[in-house]
Design an enzyme around this catalytic site. Structure first.
Site, mmCIF file in Angstrom:
data_model
loop_
_atom_site.group_PDB
_atom_site.id
_atom_site.type_symbol
_atom_site.label_atom_id
_atom_site.label_comp_id
_atom_site.label_asym_id
_atom_site.label_seq_id
_atom_site.Cartn_x
_atom_site.Cartn_y
_atom_site.Cartn_z
ATOM 1 N N LYS A 12 -2.711 -1.181 -35.643
ATOM 2 C CA LYS A 12 -3.873 -0.857 -34.798
ATOM 3 C C LYS A 12 -3.434 -0.582 -33.367
ATOM 4 O O LYS A 12 -2.353 -1.007 -32.926
ATOM 5 C CB LYS A 12 -4.902 -1.994 -34.800
ATOM 6 N N ASP A 136 -6.890 -11.507 -34.659
ATOM 7 C CA ASP A 136 -6.878 -10.073 -34.955
ATOM 8 C C ASP A 136 -7.062 -9.766 -36.444
ATOM 9 O O ASP A 136 -7.202 -8.602 -36.818
ATOM 10 C CB ASP A 136 -5.531 -9.454 -34.533
HETATM 11 O O1 C5P Z 1 -5.783 -16.318 -32.745
HETATM 12 P P1 C5P Z 1 -4.313 -16.148 -32.488
HETATM 13 O O2 C5P Z 1 -3.489 -17.184 -33.177
HETATM 14 O O3 C5P Z 1 -3.853 -14.758 -32.778
HETATM 15 O O4 C5P Z 1 -4.115 -16.343 -30.923
HETATM 16 C C1 C5P Z 1 -2.881 -16.628 -30.330
HETATM 17 C C2 C5P Z 1 -3.094 -17.226 -28.956
HETATM 18 O O5 C5P Z 1 -3.612 -16.219 -28.063
HETATM 19 C C3 C5P Z 1 -4.127 -18.333 -28.906
HETATM 20 O O6 C5P Z 1 -3.532 -19.568 -29.174
HETATM 21 C C4 C5P Z 1 -4.610 -18.246 -27.481
HETATM 22 O O7 C5P Z 1 -3.699 -18.844 -26.603
HETATM 23 C C5 C5P Z 1 -4.579 -16.775 -27.194
HETATM 24 N N1 C5P Z 1 -5.878 -16.095 -27.407
HETATM 25 C C6 C5P Z 1 -6.901 -16.270 -26.466
HETATM 26 N N2 C5P Z 1 -8.079 -15.600 -26.638
HETATM 27 C C7 C5P Z 1 -8.272 -14.769 -27.689
HETATM 28 C C8 C5P Z 1 -7.244 -14.569 -28.635
HETATM 29 C C9 C5P Z 1 -6.055 -15.262 -28.460
HETATM 30 O O8 C5P Z 1 -6.747 -17.016 -25.495
HETATM 31 N N3 C5P Z 1 -9.434 -14.098 -27.799
#
Ligand code: C5P
Length: 291
Positions: A12, A136
Site C-alpha cells: 500500500k 494497518d
Molecule cells: O498497531 P501497530 O502494532 O502496527 O503499531 C505499532 C506502534 O505504532 C504502536 O505501538 C504505537 O506506538 C504506534 N502507533 C500509534 N498510533 C497508531 C498506530 C500505531 O501511536 N494509529
C-alpha cells in the site's frame, strides 16, 4: 482433503496521512487515504485438517515472529479448527519501508484460511482479528482506495482513482514507527487537528491525488535528510506528487507519463526502485481469495 491456494499480498501507499492527537490508549488518532499498488508478495498455502494444529513457514526470507503465523493461529482458533498449514512466502515488498508488506501478508492469511476450511467468517470478526494483529492489517481485508480513521482500524471505501504511473523508491534506511510517533506527538495541537481535518475532507471531496500531505515527513526527514532529497529529486523529475508513505522510509512519485517515470527511475541506481500502478478493489479482491 488437503487443499491449496496461491495468493498475492499487495503493498500500500498512504496518499495522505494526518496525525491528529494521541489517544488515552496510547495510539494516535489519524486520517489517511490508503491505496493498494501492484507490488506484491506471493504466498503459497497448503491446508489440511488434522488432530493438532501445526503451522510452518518457508520462503525466500526468514522472518522471526512472522505475523502470518500469528494470523493463522488467531483464525484457526476463531473457526475452532485444528489444521496443518504450510506457507511458502516469496517476499518482494521491502520490510519496514512504510509499504505495509507484513500487514498485507497477515491479512492475506486471514482472507484465505476461512475459504480453504470452507468456513467463512463474518466481516465484523475478520475486522476484529485484523486489528489485533496491527493497525494497518484491517485495510488489507478491503484493498483498493480507502479513507482510514481511528488508529488505522476504521475504514471506508472510496471510489477507485484513475491509476497514474508511480515510482516507489525504497532506500536502505529503517525508520522505527513508534519512534516516529514519539517525535511527532509534541508537535500536535487541537488547533492543528482542526486544520488537518478540513484539509483531509477537502482531499476526499475533490477525489484528487494531490496536493498530498504526510505529517511524518518533517520529523523523519530531520533524522534522515536523504529521504527529503529523494522526494525533491522526484519533484524535479516531474512528479505531480512526491511523498513519503507511512512513517517511511519509502518515497513515491506520481507521474502523468511512463516516459517521465522511466527517466526518474535512472536517478536512483543504488536504491530498490519499483514502477507500479494502483490496484483497484476489484483487482485486489480477485487476486487474494477475499471476494
Ligand atoms: O498497531 P501497530 O502494532 O502496527 O503499531 C505499532 C506502534 O505504532 C504502536 O505501538 C504505537 O506506538 C504506534 N502507533 C500509534 N498510533 C497508531 C498506530 C500505531 O501511536 N494509529
Amino acid at each position: 482433503m488437503p487443499v491449496g491456494a496461491r495468493v498475492s499480498a499487495f503493498a500500500k501507499l498512504n496518499l495522505d496521512l494526518r496525525v491528529l492527537y494521541q489517544r488515552p490508549d496510547g495510539y494516535h488518532e489519524l486520517r489517511s487515504i490508503f491505496q493498494t499498488i501492484s507490488l506484491a508478495d506471493e504466498i503459497g498455502i497448503h491446508f489440511a485438517r488434522s488432530r493438532r494444529t501445526a503451522i510452518r513457514m518457508s520462503g525466500n526470507i526468514d522472518i522471526p515472529d512472522n505475523l502470518m503465523v500469528r494470523a493463522a493461529r488467531l483464525c484457526l482458533e476463531e473457526m475452532r479448527v485444528a489444521a496443518s498449514v504450510d506457507f511458502a512466502l516469496h517476499k518482494r515488498i521491502p520490510m519496514g519501508g512504510g509499504l505495509g508488506g507484513g500487514s498485507s501478508d497477515a491479512a492475506a492469511v486471514l482472507r484465505a484460511l476461512p475459504k480453504l476450511a470452507g468456513q467463512p467468517l463474518p466481516v465484523e470478526r475478520m475486522m476484529h482479528l485484523a486489528a489485533l494483529l496491527g493497525s494497518d492489517v484491517p485495510f488489507f481485508l478491503l484493498g483498493g482506495t480507502a479513507a482510514v480513521m481511528g488508529r488505522g482500524d476504521e475504514l471506508y471505501p472510496v471510489p477507485d482513482l484513475r491509476s497514474p504511473h508511480v515510482l516507489v523508491v525504497s532506500p536502505d534506511i529503517h525508520v522505527s514507527t513508534p519512534e516516529a510517533y514519539r517525535l511527532l506527538s509534541p508537535r500536535l495541537s487541537p488547533e492543528l487537528a482542526k486544520i488537518k481535518l478540513a484539509g483531509f475532507q477537502a482531499r476526499l471531496w475533490t477525489h484528487d491525488i494531490g496536493p498530498a500531505i504526510n505529517d511524518f515527513e518533517p520529523v523523519v526527514f530531520q533524522q534522515h535528510p536523504r529521504l527529503k532529497k529523494i522526494r525533491n529529486q522526484l519533484r524535479r523529475a516531474g512528479a505531480t506528487t512526491a511523498l513519503m508513505t507511512g512513517s517511511g522510509s519509502s518515497i513515491f512519485g506520481i507521474f502523468e507519463s511512463k516516459r517521465e517515470m522511466d527517466a526518474a527511475r535512472a536517478l536512483f541506481p543504488d536504491d530498490r526502485v519499483f514502477a507500479v500502478r494502483f490496484v483497484t478493489r476489484k483487482g485486489y479482491q480477485a487476486a487474494g481469495m477475499g471476494g
